[in-house]
Design a protein around this motif. Structure first.
Motif, mmCIF file in Angstrom:
data_model
loop_
_atom_site.group_PDB
_atom_site.id
_atom_site.type_symbol
_atom_site.label_atom_id
_atom_site.label_comp_id
_atom_site.label_asym_id
_atom_site.label_seq_id
_atom_site.Cartn_x
_atom_site.Cartn_y
_atom_site.Cartn_z
ATOM 1 N N ALA A 23 -84.245 -121.546 34.565
ATOM 2 C CA ALA A 23 -83.976 -122.745 35.372
ATOM 3 C C ALA A 23 -82.594 -122.692 36.015
ATOM 4 O O ALA A 23 -82.372 -123.306 37.059
ATOM 5 C CB ALA A 23 -84.106 -123.997 34.512
ATOM 6 N N THR A 24 -81.679 -121.963 35.412
ATOM 7 C CA THR A 24 -80.320 -121.839 35.954
ATOM 8 C C THR A 24 -80.031 -120.384 36.296
ATOM 9 O O THR A 24 -78.890 -119.944 36.194
ATOM 10 C CB THR A 24 -79.281 -122.325 34.924
ATOM 11 N N ARG A 25 -81.074 -119.663 36.664
ATOM 12 C CA ARG A 25 -80.957 -118.213 36.869
ATOM 13 C C ARG A 25 -79.821 -117.885 37.832
ATOM 14 O O ARG A 25 -79.794 -118.349 38.964
ATOM 15 C CB ARG A 25 -82.250 -117.643 37.397
ATOM 16 N N PRO A 26 -78.923 -117.055 37.365
ATOM 17 C CA PRO A 26 -77.767 -116.707 38.188
ATOM 18 C C PRO A 26 -78.059 -115.552 39.140
ATOM 19 O O PRO A 26 -79.065 -114.860 38.996
ATOM 20 C CB PRO A 26 -76.747 -116.253 37.138
ATOM 21 N N GLY A 27 -77.155 -115.354 40.059
ATOM 22 C CA GLY A 27 -77.196 -114.161 40.886
ATOM 23 C C GLY A 27 -76.581 -113.023 40.091
ATOM 24 O O GLY A 27 -76.024 -113.220 39.007
ATOM 25 N N GLU A 28 -76.680 -111.827 40.621
ATOM 26 C CA GLU A 28 -76.142 -110.658 39.919
ATOM 27 C C GLU A 28 -74.632 -110.733 39.717
ATOM 28 O O GLU A 28 -74.100 -110.114 38.821
ATOM 29 C CB GLU A 28 -76.496 -109.375 40.669
ATOM 30 N N ASP A 29 -73.929 -111.517 40.562
ATOM 31 C CA ASP A 29 -72.475 -111.576 40.425
ATOM 32 C C ASP A 29 -72.013 -112.677 39.470
ATOM 33 O O ASP A 29 -70.865 -112.710 39.059
ATOM 34 C CB ASP A 29 -71.819 -111.762 41.792
ATOM 35 N N VAL A 64 -81.140 -101.332 37.250
ATOM 36 C CA VAL A 64 -81.784 -102.558 37.736
ATOM 37 C C VAL A 64 -80.855 -103.760 37.759
ATOM 38 O O VAL A 64 -81.219 -104.797 38.300
ATOM 39 C CB VAL A 64 -83.041 -102.897 36.905
ATOM 40 N N GLY A 65 -79.705 -103.668 37.153
ATOM 41 C CA GLY A 65 -78.774 -104.789 37.116
ATOM 42 C C GLY A 65 -78.870 -105.552 35.802
ATOM 43 O O GLY A 65 -79.863 -105.472 35.085
ATOM 44 N N VAL A 66 -77.823 -106.291 35.519
ATOM 45 C CA VAL A 66 -77.714 -107.012 34.250
ATOM 46 C C VAL A 66 -78.777 -108.096 34.128
ATOM 47 O O VAL A 66 -79.439 -108.227 33.102
ATOM 48 C CB VAL A 66 -76.299 -107.621 34.099
ATOM 49 N N VAL A 67 -78.975 -108.880 35.163
ATOM 50 C CA VAL A 67 -79.912 -110.005 35.094
ATOM 51 C C VAL A 67 -81.348 -109.505 34.922
ATOM 52 O O VAL A 67 -82.083 -109.994 34.056
ATOM 53 C CB VAL A 67 -79.764 -110.918 36.330
ATOM 54 N N ALA A 68 -81.764 -108.533 35.712
ATOM 55 C CA ALA A 68 -83.128 -108.000 35.604
ATOM 56 C C ALA A 68 -83.340 -107.322 34.256
ATOM 57 O O ALA A 68 -84.397 -107.468 33.640
ATOM 58 C CB ALA A 68 -83.403 -107.024 36.743
ATOM 59 N N SER A 69 -82.335 -106.606 33.788
ATOM 60 C CA SER A 69 -82.434 -105.949 32.487
ATOM 61 C C SER A 69 -82.521 -106.979 31.359
ATOM 62 O O SER A 69 -83.286 -106.805 30.401
ATOM 63 C CB SER A 69 -81.227 -105.041 32.285
ATOM 64 N N THR A 70 -81.755 -108.039 31.479
ATOM 65 C CA THR A 70 -81.795 -109.108 30.480
ATOM 66 C C THR A 70 -83.158 -109.786 30.473
ATOM 67 O O THR A 70 -83.702 -110.085 29.405
ATOM 68 C CB THR A 70 -80.681 -110.132 30.757
ATOM 69 N N GLU A 71 -83.721 -110.017 31.647
ATOM 70 C CA GLU A 71 -85.046 -110.640 31.721
ATOM 71 C C GLU A 71 -86.099 -109.755 31.053
ATOM 72 O O GLU A 71 -86.919 -110.237 30.265
ATOM 73 C CB GLU A 71 -85.439 -110.910 33.166
ATOM 74 N N LYS A 72 -86.064 -108.472 31.332
ATOM 75 C CA LYS A 72 -87.021 -107.548 30.720
ATOM 76 C C LYS A 72 -86.860 -107.546 29.197
ATOM 77 O O LYS A 72 -87.841 -107.602 28.456
ATOM 78 C CB LYS A 72 -86.811 -106.141 31.282
ATOM 79 N N PRO A 89 -87.204 -104.544 20.510
ATOM 80 C CA PRO A 89 -86.258 -104.035 21.499
ATOM 81 C C PRO A 89 -84.829 -104.224 20.987
ATOM 82 O O PRO A 89 -84.510 -105.243 20.380
ATOM 83 C CB PRO A 89 -86.520 -104.885 22.740
ATOM 84 N N VAL A 90 -84.000 -103.240 21.224
ATOM 85 C CA VAL A 90 -82.638 -103.293 20.698
ATOM 86 C C VAL A 90 -81.678 -104.022 21.617
ATOM 87 O O VAL A 90 -80.645 -104.497 21.189
ATOM 88 C CB VAL A 90 -82.096 -101.875 20.393
ATOM 89 N N GLY A 91 -81.985 -104.130 22.867
ATOM 90 C CA GLY A 91 -81.111 -104.822 23.808
ATOM 91 C C GLY A 91 -81.483 -104.449 25.224
ATOM 92 O O GLY A 91 -82.372 -103.633 25.457
ATOM 93 N N PRO A 92 -80.823 -105.058 26.190
ATOM 94 C CA PRO A 92 -81.123 -104.738 27.590
ATOM 95 C C PRO A 92 -80.935 -103.245 27.859
ATOM 96 O O PRO A 92 -79.981 -102.632 27.395
ATOM 97 C CB PRO A 92 -80.100 -105.571 28.374
ATOM 98 N N ALA A 93 -81.863 -102.677 28.611
ATOM 99 C CA ALA A 93 -81.814 -101.251 28.925
ATOM 100 C C ALA A 93 -81.776 -101.060 30.442
ATOM 101 O O ALA A 93 -82.123 -101.966 31.199
ATOM 102 C CB ALA A 93 -83.035 -100.552 28.335
ATOM 103 N N ASN A 94 -81.374 -99.896 30.869
ATOM 104 C CA ASN A 94 -81.334 -99.539 32.289
ATOM 105 C C ASN A 94 -80.500 -100.509 33.116
ATOM 106 O O ASN A 94 -80.842 -100.822 34.252
ATOM 107 C CB ASN A 94 -82.745 -99.447 32.877
ATOM 108 N N VAL A 95 -79.420 -101.005 32.538
ATOM 109 C CA VAL A 95 -78.580 -101.985 33.225
ATOM 110 C C VAL A 95 -78.051 -101.416 34.530
ATOM 111 O O VAL A 95 -78.035 -102.101 35.555
ATOM 112 C CB VAL A 95 -77.417 -102.455 32.312
ATOM 113 N N GLY A 96 -77.634 -100.158 34.524
ATOM 114 C CA GLY A 96 -77.086 -99.547 35.730
ATOM 115 C C GLY A 96 -78.100 -99.390 36.840
ATOM 116 O O GLY A 96 -77.753 -99.432 38.021
#
Length: 163
Positions: free
Chosen positions: A117-123, A18-26, A9-16
């Motif tokens: 363990a320190t999962r942030p909110g979307e903001d 699903v959001g940055v955090v969900a995209s980063t997790e995927k 994978p080249v990097g987080p996709a579909n950021v717009g």
């Protein structure tokens, strides 16, 4: 045994979407699966090639001393198998790659669980950015480690007695 090949994978996709955090997790999970799959394949290739070299190499004296039809062909094929598998192992370095890929996969998994363990909110994106930086560093370190001992042929062959 599954024959699934993963592309890196080249990097987080579909950021717009699903959001940055969900995209980063995927992205992190896909990256971990990529390294896990590659490490598994390198382990398999290392072990199968090693077993075949041992069996064919230790069987060569027996094959050479018995009398049977097509003896020269069988001995030649066994010797060629040993030579080809040994050359492939030297070229691909399956043992070193297996260790390196498994180590990278373990480091990715550790980083993922620490981030969880320190999962942030979307903001709050600071820990997510730190996590993405760590993933990039781990991947870069894997490449540096792999290539640091890779011998490259010299551009101009040196002649004995020449400068």
């Amino acid at each position: 045994m599954r024959f699934t090949f993963h592309s890196i994978p080249v990097g987080p996709a579909n950021v717009g979407e699903v959001g940055v955090v969900a995209s980063t997790e995927k992205y992190a999970l896909e990256l971990r699966e990529f390294y896990d799959s590659r490490a598994t394949w390198h382990r398999r290739l290392y072990r199968v090639a090693g077993i075949l070299v041992i069996l064919a190499g230790t069987g060569l004296p027996l094959l050479a001393n018995l009398d049977y039809p097509a003896k020269s062909l069988v001995v030649s094929l066994a010797g060629t198998l040993v030579a080809v598998l040994t050359a492939l192992h030297a070229f691909y370095r399956w043992d070193q790659s297996w260790v390196l890929l498994r180590g990278t996969e373990s480091a990715l998994t550790k980083a993922y669980w620490e981030w969880q363990a320190t999962r942030p909110g979307e903001d709050d994106l600071s820990s997510t950015q730190h996590f993405l930086d760590l993933l990039a560093d781990l991947r870069a370190q894997e490449a540096v480690t792999y290539f640091k001992d890779l011998p490259f042929p010299s551009a101009v062959p040196t002649q004995p007695g020449s400068r």
